[in-house]
Design an enzyme around this catalytic site. Structure first.
Site, PDB file in Angstrom:
ATOM      1  CB  SER A   1      -0.865  -0.021   1.271  1.00 14.54           C
ATOM      2  OG  SER A   1      -1.466   1.224   1.483  1.00 14.54           O
TER       3      SER A   1
ATOM      4  CE1 TYR B   1      -4.156  -2.751   5.647  1.00 12.05           C
ATOM      5  CE2 TYR B   1      -3.548  -0.462   5.207  1.00 12.05           C
ATOM      6  CZ  TYR B   1      -3.865  -1.720   4.750  1.00 12.05           C
ATOM      7  OH  TYR B   1      -3.880  -1.970   3.395  1.00 12.05           O
TER       8      TYR B   1
ATOM      9  CE  LYS C   1      -1.584  -4.411   3.386  1.00 15.74           C
ATOM     10  NZ  LYS C   1      -1.905  -5.768   2.927  1.00 15.74           N
TER      11      LYS C   1
HETATM   12  P1  NAD Z   1     -11.238  -6.838   1.093  1.00 16.80           P
HETATM   13  O1  NAD Z   1     -11.494  -6.792   2.541  1.00 16.80           O
HETATM   14  O2  NAD Z   1     -12.351  -6.538   0.161  1.00 16.80           O
HETATM   15  O3  NAD Z   1     -10.665  -8.281   0.697  1.00 16.80           O
HETATM   16  C1  NAD Z   1      -9.827  -9.008   1.564  1.00 16.80           C
HETATM   17  C2  NAD Z   1     -10.363 -10.426   1.615  1.00 16.80           C
HETATM   18  O4  NAD Z   1      -9.525 -11.202   2.482  1.00 16.80           O
HETATM   19  C3  NAD Z   1     -11.786 -10.525   2.194  1.00 16.80           C
HETATM   20  O5  NAD Z   1     -12.596 -11.266   1.299  1.00 16.80           O
HETATM   21  C4  NAD Z   1     -11.608 -11.258   3.531  1.00 16.80           C
HETATM   22  O6  NAD Z   1     -12.710 -12.089   3.812  1.00 16.80           O
HETATM   23  C5  NAD Z   1     -10.339 -12.046   3.284  1.00 16.80           C
HETATM   24  N1  NAD Z   1      -9.550 -12.365   4.481  1.00 16.80           N
HETATM   25  C6  NAD Z   1      -9.105 -11.516   5.434  1.00 16.80           C
HETATM   26  N2  NAD Z   1      -8.390 -12.193   6.365  1.00 16.80           N
HETATM   27  C7  NAD Z   1      -8.373 -13.496   5.970  1.00 16.80           C
HETATM   28  C8  NAD Z   1      -7.795 -14.685   6.490  1.00 16.80           C
HETATM   29  N3  NAD Z   1      -7.102 -14.686   7.633  1.00 16.80           N
HETATM   30  N4  NAD Z   1      -7.978 -15.844   5.826  1.00 16.80           N
HETATM   31  C9  NAD Z   1      -8.689 -15.882   4.671  1.00 16.80           C
HETATM   32  N5  NAD Z   1      -9.260 -14.797   4.125  1.00 16.80           N
HETATM   33  C10 NAD Z   1      -9.104 -13.617   4.773  1.00 16.80           C
HETATM   34  O7  NAD Z   1      -9.978  -5.884   0.790  1.00 16.80           O
HETATM   35  P2  NAD Z   1      -9.417  -5.322  -0.578  1.00 16.80           P
HETATM   36  O8  NAD Z   1      -9.758  -3.895  -0.668  1.00 16.80           O
HETATM   37  O9  NAD Z   1      -9.746  -6.225  -1.677  1.00 16.80           O
HETATM   38  O10 NAD Z   1      -7.857  -5.384  -0.263  1.00 16.80           O
HETATM   39  C11 NAD Z   1      -7.058  -6.459  -0.683  1.00 16.80           C
HETATM   40  C12 NAD Z   1      -5.637  -6.235  -0.238  1.00 16.80           C
HETATM   41  O11 NAD Z   1      -5.164  -5.006  -0.783  1.00 16.80           O
HETATM   42  C13 NAD Z   1      -5.449  -6.143   1.271  1.00 16.80           C
HETATM   43  O12 NAD Z   1      -4.234  -6.780   1.598  1.00 16.80           O
HETATM   44  C14 NAD Z   1      -5.350  -4.648   1.513  1.00 16.80           C
HETATM   45  O13 NAD Z   1      -4.609  -4.362   2.663  1.00 16.80           O
HETATM   46  C15 NAD Z   1      -4.629  -4.204   0.265  1.00 16.80           C
HETATM   47  N6  NAD Z   1      -4.864  -2.792  -0.070  1.00 16.80           N
HETATM   48  C16 NAD Z   1      -6.151  -2.352  -0.211  1.00 16.80           C
HETATM   49  C17 NAD Z   1      -6.381  -1.015  -0.505  1.00 16.80           C
HETATM   50  C18 NAD Z   1      -7.784  -0.474  -0.619  1.00 16.80           C
HETATM   51  O14 NAD Z   1      -7.978   0.721  -0.460  1.00 16.80           O
HETATM   52  N7  NAD Z   1      -8.797  -1.309  -0.874  1.00 16.80           N
HETATM   53  C19 NAD Z   1      -5.307  -0.139  -0.692  1.00 16.80           C
HETATM   54  C20 NAD Z   1      -3.999  -0.638  -0.559  1.00 16.80           C
HETATM   55  C21 NAD Z   1      -3.798  -1.967  -0.248  1.00 16.80           C
HETATM   56  C1  WQD Z   2      -9.639   9.531   0.456  1.00 17.02           C
HETATM   57  C2  WQD Z   2      -9.832  11.025   0.685  1.00 17.02           C
HETATM   58  C3  WQD Z   2     -10.295  11.616   2.975  1.00 17.02           C
HETATM   59  C4  WQD Z   2     -14.151   9.627   3.270  1.00 17.02           C
HETATM   60  C5  WQD Z   2      -7.071   4.623   2.820  1.00 17.02           C
HETATM   61  C6  WQD Z   2      -6.053   3.978   3.705  1.00 17.02           C
HETATM   62  C7  WQD Z   2      -4.824   3.638   2.902  1.00 17.02           C
HETATM   63  C8  WQD Z   2      -5.191   2.796   1.692  1.00 17.02           C
HETATM   64  C9  WQD Z   2      -6.271   3.434   0.880  1.00 17.02           C
HETATM   65  C10 WQD Z   2      -5.069   0.468   2.242  1.00 17.02           C
HETATM   66  C11 WQD Z   2      -9.154  11.528   1.955  1.00 17.02           C
HETATM   67  C12 WQD Z   2     -11.466  11.935   2.080  1.00 17.02           C
HETATM   68  C13 WQD Z   2     -12.942  10.121   2.786  1.00 17.02           C
HETATM   69  C14 WQD Z   2     -15.190  10.556   3.584  1.00 17.02           C
HETATM   70  C15 WQD Z   2     -13.761  12.362   2.891  1.00 17.02           C
HETATM   71  N1  WQD Z   2      -5.731   1.525   2.060  1.00 17.02           N
HETATM   72  N2  WQD Z   2     -12.751  11.465   2.604  1.00 17.02           N
HETATM   73  N3  WQD Z   2     -14.945  11.887   3.374  1.00 17.02           N
HETATM   74  O1  WQD Z   2      -7.515   7.680   3.570  1.00 17.02           O
HETATM   75  O2  WQD Z   2      -6.479   8.032   1.285  1.00 17.02           O
HETATM   76  O3  WQD Z   2      -6.515   5.798   2.259  1.00 17.02           O
HETATM   77  O4  WQD Z   2      -7.389   3.738   1.730  1.00 17.02           O
HETATM   78  O5  WQD Z   2      -3.890   0.273   2.201  1.00 17.02           O
HETATM   79  O6  WQD Z   2      -3.978   2.949   3.741  1.00 17.02           O
HETATM   80  O7  WQD Z   2      -5.715   4.902   4.714  1.00 17.02           O
HETATM   81  O8  WQD Z   2      -8.641   6.760   1.486  1.00 17.02           O
HETATM   82  O9  WQD Z   2     -10.927   6.750   0.602  1.00 17.02           O
HETATM   83  O10 WQD Z   2     -10.578   6.925   3.106  1.00 17.02           O
HETATM   84  O11 WQD Z   2      -9.996   8.844   1.654  1.00 17.02           O
HETATM   85  O12 WQD Z   2     -13.587  13.557   2.725  1.00 17.02           O
HETATM   86  O13 WQD Z   2     -16.276  10.183   4.046  1.00 17.02           O
HETATM   87  O14 WQD Z   2     -11.236  11.278   0.870  1.00 17.02           O
HETATM   88  O15 WQD Z   2     -10.112  12.606   3.930  1.00 17.02           O
HETATM   89  O16 WQD Z   2      -8.677  12.802   1.689  1.00 17.02           O
HETATM   90  P1  WQD Z   2      -7.262   7.170   2.232  1.00 17.02           P
HETATM   91  P2  WQD Z   2     -10.109   7.257   1.731  1.00 17.02           P
END
Ligand code: NAD
Ligand code: WQD
Length: 343
Positions: A127, A152, A156
């Site tokens: 991330s 969190y 990572k």
């Molecule tokens: P998500 O929660 O939609 O998907 C994660 C899946 O993993 C879920 O279906 C959950 O049931 C499963 N899971 C969690 N723990 C588990 C375990 N111990 N065993 C088996 N299954 C398990 O999340 P996502 O948005 O698809 O994110 C996927 C990956 O990408 C994560 O590692 C997240 O940290 C990373 N990531 C997400 C974002 C974002 O904003 N969505 C941004 C950066 C990184």
């Molecule tokens: C985006 C922008 C908020 C909600 C998060 C995690 C990051 C990564 C991605 C996993 C920001 C603004 C949001 C709302 C708002 N995930 N906002 N009103 O915070 O950039 O990142 O998701 O790795 O680790 O922290 O994403 O979508 O929450 O926010 O104004 O109700 O929208 O302040 O500027 P963020 P977000």
């Protein structure tokens, strides 16, 4: 027979889209997910789009014996994409041990089981959170890693170190870490998308839920940042574009084109957009107006971050293609479809 790729967390948001792209690229897919944050019906959506159903095992990856047993039952696994993790930043502050256990034990179990089963290739979901508030924008993969601002984020950072140390130990691991910026949108079919449990923390699902009437109004967290319009700036990457990068990474690992060291790539568009710009794009894309008000900054938010994607563009031959308007249309079509299904 097609090559078999394991997708952990494959019924989740990014995992389900990546499963579709893998199936369409001719791979077989085994999803391992404990459904902690996803629904089994996602498999139907995947099948509707790809015309094939992935294999599915409901399993907690923190259960090492279960992972080993699963790998016994599916011989010939070629690679693993590891999405499964908890991902809610505020929840990780409230429940750090739950986050460290789930996100780190699952990773260690997988790496150990891979060693036992001589599975070499690994793609990890990292991330942009590892960069914190960068000193210079856009951020490259060489930008300094900042002290994590949440458990969190720390999982990572530690995960990347665990993967790197395992490669350095000569255990036969080949890995790519993909640092996602802000994944948004849904598949154009509207059959799969993001479905947060409870109140959404992220901007785009909050917008679509407000537009459809589940939430009363969007709170814009701060308009006094040092940005062109005062609202915070992020790099919003379309989830299908993001998913394609995983197929490219798998192709790269399987064809041996990767470098022997851990490879790390930023996955973003390279463009920073403000909260107000995202709201405007949603209204323009859908014609749907919704209420919003400016409130105080959210604790822990950074002012701005966006990616330098040169490395992914040059080395992976991947680049973001879907524009913000089309991404907003896809998010809205998904929101409407899922609410119809749930009625
Ligand atoms: P998500 O929660 O939609 O998907 C994660 C899946 O993993 C879920 O279906 C959950 O049931 C499963 N899971 C969690 N723990 C588990 C375990 N111990 N065993 C088996 N299954 C398990 O999340 P996502 O948005 O698809 O994110 C996927 C990956 O990408 C994560 O590692 C997240 O940290 C990373 N990531 C997400 C974002 C974002 O904003 N969505 C941004 C950066 C990184
Ligand atoms: C985006 C922008 C908020 C909600 C998060 C995690 C990051 C990564 C991605 C996993 C920001 C603004 C949001 C709302 C708002 N995930 N906002 N009103 O915070 O950039 O990142 O998701 O790795 O680790 O922290 O994403 O979508 O929450 O926010 O104004 O109700 O929208 O302040 O500027 P963020 P977000």
């Amino acid at each position: 027979m097609n090559e078999l790729i394991v997708v952990t967390g494959g019924t989740g948001y990014i995992g389900s889209h990546t499963t579709v792209e893998l199936l369409e690229a001719g791979y077989d897919v085994l999803i391992i997910d404990n459904l902690a944050n996803s629904r089994i019906e996602v498999l139907d959506g995947i099948e509707k789009i790809a015309g094939r159903r992935p294999f599915f095992e409901e399993l907690d990856i923190c259960n090492k014996a279960g992972v080993l047993d699963c790998f016994e039952r599916y011989p010939g696994i070629k690679a693993i994409i590891h999405f499964a993790a908890h991902k809610a930043v505020p929840e990780s502050v409230a429940k750090p041990l739950m986050y460290y256990e789930n996100n780190l034990v699952s990773l260690i179990n997988l790496l150990q089981a891979m060693k036992e089963h001589r599975i070499k290739h690994f793609v990890f979901s990292s991330s942009c959170t590892v960069y914190g508030q960068p000193d210079k924008l856009p951020v490259t993969e060489k930008s300094p890693i900042k002290i994590a601002s949440s458990p969190y984020g720390n999982t990572k950072q530690i995960s990347e170190e665990i993967i790197n140390d395992t490669i350095l130990a000569g255990d036969g691991l080949d890995a790519i870490c993909l640092r996602y910026f802000n994944p948004v949108g849904a598949h154009t079919s509207a059959e799969i998308g993001e479905l947060p449990l409870g109140v959404p923390q992220n901007l785009v699902p909050f917008i679509t839920q407000t537009a459809i009437g589940i939430r009363e109004e969007l709170s814009v967290f701060g308009d006094d940042y040092n940005t062109p319009d005062g609202s915070a700036v992020r790099d919003y990457i379309n989830v299908v574009d993001l998913s394609r990068a995983h197929v490219v990474s798998i192709n790269r690992l399987l064809s041996g084109k990767n470098k022997r060291d851990l490879e790390i790539f930023n996955l973003g568009t390279g463009t920073g957009l403000s909260v107000f710009e995202v709201i405007k794009a949603f209204v323009e894309a859908t014609g749907v107006e919704f209420k919003y008000k400016v409130v105080d900054r959210r604790d822990g938010d950074i002012e701005q971050v966006y990616a330098d994607t040169t490395l992914a563009n040059d080395e992976l031959g991947w680049k973001a293609e879907v524009g913000l308007i089309d991404t907003m249309k896809s998010a809205w079509a998904w929101e409407q479809n899922i609410r119809n299904q749930m009625e």
